[in-house]
Write a protein that holds these residues in place. Structure first.
Motif, PDB file in Angstrom:
ATOM      1  N   GLY A  92       0.901  -1.355   0.102  1.00 28.85           N
ATOM      2  CA  GLY A  92      -0.068   0.112   0.017  1.00 28.85           C
ATOM      3  C   GLY A  92       0.946   1.310   0.118  1.00 28.85           C
ATOM      4  O   GLY A  92       0.651   2.236  -0.524  1.00 28.85           O
ATOM      5  N   ASP A  93       2.087   1.203   0.841  1.00 28.34           N
ATOM      6  CA  ASP A  93       2.887   2.379   0.757  1.00 28.34           C
ATOM      7  C   ASP A  93       3.432   2.843  -0.719  1.00 28.34           C
ATOM      8  O   ASP A  93       3.637   4.028  -1.057  1.00 28.34           O
ATOM      9  N   GLY A 138       2.498  11.265  -8.995  1.00 28.59           N
ATOM     10  CA  GLY A 138       1.742  11.785 -10.007  1.00 28.59           C
ATOM     11  C   GLY A 138       1.730  10.913 -11.331  1.00 28.59           C
ATOM     12  O   GLY A 138       1.359  11.047 -12.526  1.00 28.59           O
ATOM     13  N   ARG A 139       2.144   9.435 -11.064  1.00 28.49           N
ATOM     14  CA  ARG A 139       2.150   8.510 -11.964  1.00 28.49           C
ATOM     15  C   ARG A 139       0.883   7.561 -11.931  1.00 28.49           C
ATOM     16  O   ARG A 139       0.304   7.270 -10.665  1.00 28.49           O
ATOM     17  N   THR A 140       0.745   6.757 -12.629  1.00 25.93           N
ATOM     18  CA  THR A 140      -0.343   5.551 -12.637  1.00 25.93           C
ATOM     19  C   THR A 140       0.363   4.278 -12.945  1.00 25.93           C
ATOM     20  O   THR A 140      -0.172   3.261 -12.713  1.00 25.93           O
ATOM     21  N   GLN A 141       1.628   4.425 -13.443  1.00 26.23           N
ATOM     22  CA  GLN A 141       2.182   2.993 -13.670  1.00 26.23           C
ATOM     23  C   GLN A 141       3.809   3.181 -13.410  1.00 26.23           C
ATOM     24  O   GLN A 141       4.441   4.255 -13.403  1.00 26.23           O
ATOM     25  N   LEU A 191       2.231  -8.896  -8.104  1.00 23.37           N
ATOM     26  CA  LEU A 191       0.894  -9.743  -7.906  1.00 23.37           C
ATOM     27  C   LEU A 191      -0.303  -9.074  -7.636  1.00 23.37           C
ATOM     28  O   LEU A 191      -1.398  -9.576  -8.239  1.00 23.37           O
ATOM     29  N   LEU A 192      -0.314  -8.237  -6.726  1.00 24.14           N
ATOM     30  CA  LEU A 192      -1.755  -7.414  -6.306  1.00 24.14           C
ATOM     31  C   LEU A 192      -2.075  -6.251  -7.015  1.00 24.14           C
ATOM     32  O   LEU A 192      -3.429  -6.087  -7.212  1.00 24.14           O
ATOM     33  N   ARG A 193      -1.094  -5.746  -7.736  1.00 25.30           N
ATOM     34  CA  ARG A 193      -1.567  -4.328  -8.515  1.00 25.30           C
ATOM     35  C   ARG A 193      -0.843  -4.494  -9.924  1.00 25.30           C
ATOM     36  O   ARG A 193      -0.047  -3.668 -10.272  1.00 25.30           O
ATOM     37  N   PRO A 194      -1.382  -5.239 -10.729  1.00 25.90           N
ATOM     38  CA  PRO A 194      -0.545  -5.649 -12.101  1.00 25.90           C
ATOM     39  C   PRO A 194      -0.977  -4.346 -13.022  1.00 25.90           C
ATOM     40  O   PRO A 194      -0.161  -3.968 -14.095  1.00 25.90           O
TER      41      PRO A 194
END
Length: 319
Positions: A78-79, A88-91, A109-112
């Motif tokens: 989460g951090d 300011g990024r999404t990837q 694994l959790l946020r591909p």
């Protein structure tokens, strides 16, 4: 390179960063800091990337929650999600070493959707095993083999951090020495602790700094841990069984993104994490390279910065 504090949705994080371009996030392990990635931050910035290496939760100038339960793998991932958003990024591409490697693997694994590629140094991806939490299994394996107690099991004790805080400089010096590639075989740590001893008592008193560690660089670690202590960093270990319970929902899930794994030939962690290079492809569908660096120990990015930088840049260029 610059250092700054970033207030995220979860905690305030101190980051070392340089460059502009696609974001690459570097996650350190124990007992390290974001400064362990200086060579990589510099090299990637020069190559056209925005390289960011935070002090992780419990370390350095980053916030240090008091409760041990606040250091679970879900908090750590989460951090990193919060940090990417605050930048300011999404990837981004995520790279982790030592304890940072499991965090990086779990980010993927959790946020591909956010972590488009992943690299792990020293600690391979280890899928959740359905047979039960890990620390009892570790204790049973060590007992059957007559090897004493794995230091990870000793770190479960509520006062396990006290041995490091009693003499911060000696604790750090011994830790770096015991896992370094330049340390002779007989003086490296195996990770297993005989009865009546602890992690530091098994390391020779005349342990020296590794050849790559300058006095000034070492003093940065000493100052940071003298101020922040070791409770937060060792709370990461105290969450191993909790992490197992929290991640039942990803049982048997594989990492599909492009992936890279690097490990030192003489890394003592291979004694107890296993030499999983051959089996990585079963869990990393996008594995693009698995490299064993000859002669290197555990502190891979600092022992072999030129080689690590080359492999990382080749990996990034192929994305």
């Amino acid at each position: 390179m610059q250092t700054r504090l970033i207030q995220t949705d979860t905690i305030s994080q101190s980051v070392l960063e340089a460059g502009t371009g696609p974001l690459v996030l570097f996650i350190h392990g124990f007992p390290e800091l974001g400064i362990s990635w200086r060579a990589q931050v510099e090299a990637l910035a020069e190559a056209g990337y925005h390289a960011v290496a935070p002090d992780m939760r419990g370390y350095g100038a980053t916030d240090k929650p008091e409760a041990a339960a606040d250091y679970s793998i879900l908090h750590l991932v989460g951090d990193m999600v919060a940090l990417v958003r605050a930048l300011g990024r999404t990837q981004c591409v995520v790279v982790g070493h030592d304890w940072g490697a499991p965090v990086a693997w779990h980010c993927a694994l959790l946020r591909p959707d956010m972590f488009r590629a992943v690299a792990g140094l020293s600690v391979p991806f280890q899928p959740r095993r359905p047979g039960g939490p890990p620390t009892p299994a570790m204790a049973a394996i060590a007992k059957r083999a007559g090897l004493g107690e794995l230091y990870i099991n000793q770190f479960q004790a509520p006062d396990a951090h006290a041995i490091f805080e009693a003499d911060v400089a000696a604790g750090l010096r011994k830790g770096f020495y015991a896992y370094d590639g330049a340390t002779p075989d007989a003086r490296q740590s195996t990770g297993f602790i005989p009865a009546g001893q602890d992690f530091l008592s098994t390391v020779p008193e005349d342990a020296t700094l590794p050849p790559w560690m300058s006095d000034a660089h070492f003093q940065e670690y000493v100052d940071a841990f003298a101020q922040g202590g070791f409770k937060g960093p060792i709370d990461w270990y105290r969450n191993l069984d909790r992490n197992w319970a929290l991640t039942a929902f990803v049982q048997d899930q594989r990492i599909l993104q492009p992936a890279l794994f690097l490990v030192g030939e003489r890394d003592p962690v291979r004694h107890y994490s296993g030499q999983h290079e051959a089996g990585l492809k079963d869990w990393l569908s996008g594995l693009r390279g698995s490299h064993v660096l000859a002669g290197s120990g555990h502190w891979l990015q600092q022992e072999r910065p030129v080689e690590v930088n080359r492999l990382l840049l080749d990996f990034l260029a192929g994305l």
